[in-house]
Design a protein around this motif. Structure first.
Motif, PDB file in Angstrom:
ATOM      1  N   HIS A   9      48.194  32.906  28.315  1.00  0.00           N
ATOM      2  CA  HIS A   9      48.584  34.258  27.883  1.00  0.00           C
ATOM      3  C   HIS A   9      48.895  35.186  29.058  1.00  0.00           C
ATOM      4  N   GLU A  10      48.696  34.718  30.293  1.00  0.00           N
ATOM      5  CA  GLU A  10      48.856  35.573  31.463  1.00  0.00           C
ATOM      6  C   GLU A  10      50.225  35.399  32.124  1.00  0.00           C
ATOM      7  N   THR A  11      50.711  36.474  32.726  1.00  0.00           N
ATOM      8  CA  THR A  11      51.850  36.377  33.632  1.00  0.00           C
ATOM      9  C   THR A  11      51.360  35.883  34.983  1.00  0.00           C
ATOM     10  N   GLU A  12      50.198  36.377  35.383  1.00  0.00           N
ATOM     11  CA  GLU A  12      49.503  35.947  36.590  1.00  0.00           C
ATOM     12  C   GLU A  12      48.053  36.386  36.448  1.00  0.00           C
ATOM     13  N   PRO A  13      47.123  35.773  37.196  1.00  0.00           N
ATOM     14  CA  PRO A  13      45.719  36.191  37.108  1.00  0.00           C
ATOM     15  C   PRO A  13      45.540  37.643  37.546  1.00  0.00           C
ATOM     16  N   GLY A  14      44.739  38.377  36.798  1.00  0.00           N
ATOM     17  CA  GLY A  14      44.603  39.813  37.023  1.00  0.00           C
ATOM     18  C   GLY A  14      43.665  40.209  38.144  1.00  0.00           C
ATOM     19  N   VAL A  15      43.014  39.238  38.804  1.00  0.00           N
ATOM     20  CA  VAL A  15      42.039  39.602  39.842  1.00  0.00           C
ATOM     21  C   VAL A  15      42.670  40.353  41.007  1.00  0.00           C
ATOM     22  N   ARG A  16      43.975  40.243  41.179  1.00  0.00           N
ATOM     23  CA  ARG A  16      44.628  40.965  42.279  1.00  0.00           C
ATOM     24  C   ARG A  16      44.512  42.481  42.099  1.00  0.00           C
ATOM     25  N   LYS A  17      44.186  42.917  40.884  1.00  0.00           N
ATOM     26  CA  LYS A  17      44.087  44.348  40.599  1.00  0.00           C
ATOM     27  C   LYS A  17      42.727  44.943  40.954  1.00  0.00           C
ATOM     28  N   LEU A  18      41.772  44.091  41.356  1.00  0.00           N
ATOM     29  CA  LEU A  18      40.404  44.574  41.547  1.00  0.00           C
ATOM     30  C   LEU A  18      40.280  45.731  42.537  1.00  0.00           C
TER      31      LEU A  18
END
Length: 198
Positions: free
Chosen positions: A21-30
């Motif tokens: 369901h992801e475009t990319e993992p969201g951890v980069r937003k932390l």
């Protein structure tokens, strides 16, 4: 003596395999998320250093068998350079990811500074070979990599293998093991820290 605090932002997500369901993992937003909720303001660092990550990819490296090996290696080198360039003996440095693969660049920097220990707190040990990984993602292999287990491309960057000696690592929080001994260890560690502050 009060030490200066530095925050290093490493919003890397190449070490994770994205979910369907992801475009990319969201951890980069932390780092940005923490800034939004005043983490940086509360910490009040003397400096904030940031190393932006390359675009997300799902490329399997044929030699090492892991996702995005080349990108992770290049980022680790730049990350280590940033840490070393901005490191001072009396500073307290906070590293914000990103996924667990940022441990590689941090470990490389520390190896260049000397012989260090690691208190590794995670729900998984991340200490498996890629042959046992269901995702081939470095974020699940990082503890093995920094102790020299895995392909030389990742374990021996710039000839510094191993970045940490295995006997200098204490791994805590594995969700699949009995955690009573870890709770006791953490309590003892907190007490030790309090005793040094008194």
């Amino acid at each position: 003596m009060k030490r200066d605090i530095n925050i290093f932002e490493f919003p890397l997500n190449l070490g994770l395999k994205k979910k369907e369901h992801e475009t990319e993992p969201g951890v980069r937003k932390l780092p940005d998320w923490l800034r939004k909720f005043d983490f940086h303001k509360e910490i009040n660092p003397k400096n904030i250093f940031r190393l932006d990550a390359p675009d997300y990819s799902m490329e399997i490296d044929q030699e090492s068998g892991v996702l995005n090996a080349a990108g992770i290696i290049e980022y680790a080198k730049k990350q280590a350079d940033s840490i070393l360039k901005n490191h001072t003996k009396d500073s307290f440095n906070i590293m914000l990811g990103g996924d667990c693969s940022i441990l590689i660049g941090t470990a490389l920097a520390l190896k260049k500074l000397g012989n260090y220990g690691l208190f590794y707190l995670d729900g998984h040990t991340d200490f498996i070979p890629v042959s046992l990984s269901e995702t081939a993602a470095v974020a699940g292999l990082d503890l093995a990599i920094i102790t020299g287990k895995g392909h030389e491309k990742l374990t021996n960057i710039q000839g510094f293998k191993p970045y940490f000696l295995e006997e200098n690592i204490y791994c805590v929080g594995n969700a699949e093991t009995d955690d009573e001994e870890y709770v006791a260890f953490v309590k003892n560690l907190i007490q030790l820290i309090k005793n040094k502050e008194d």
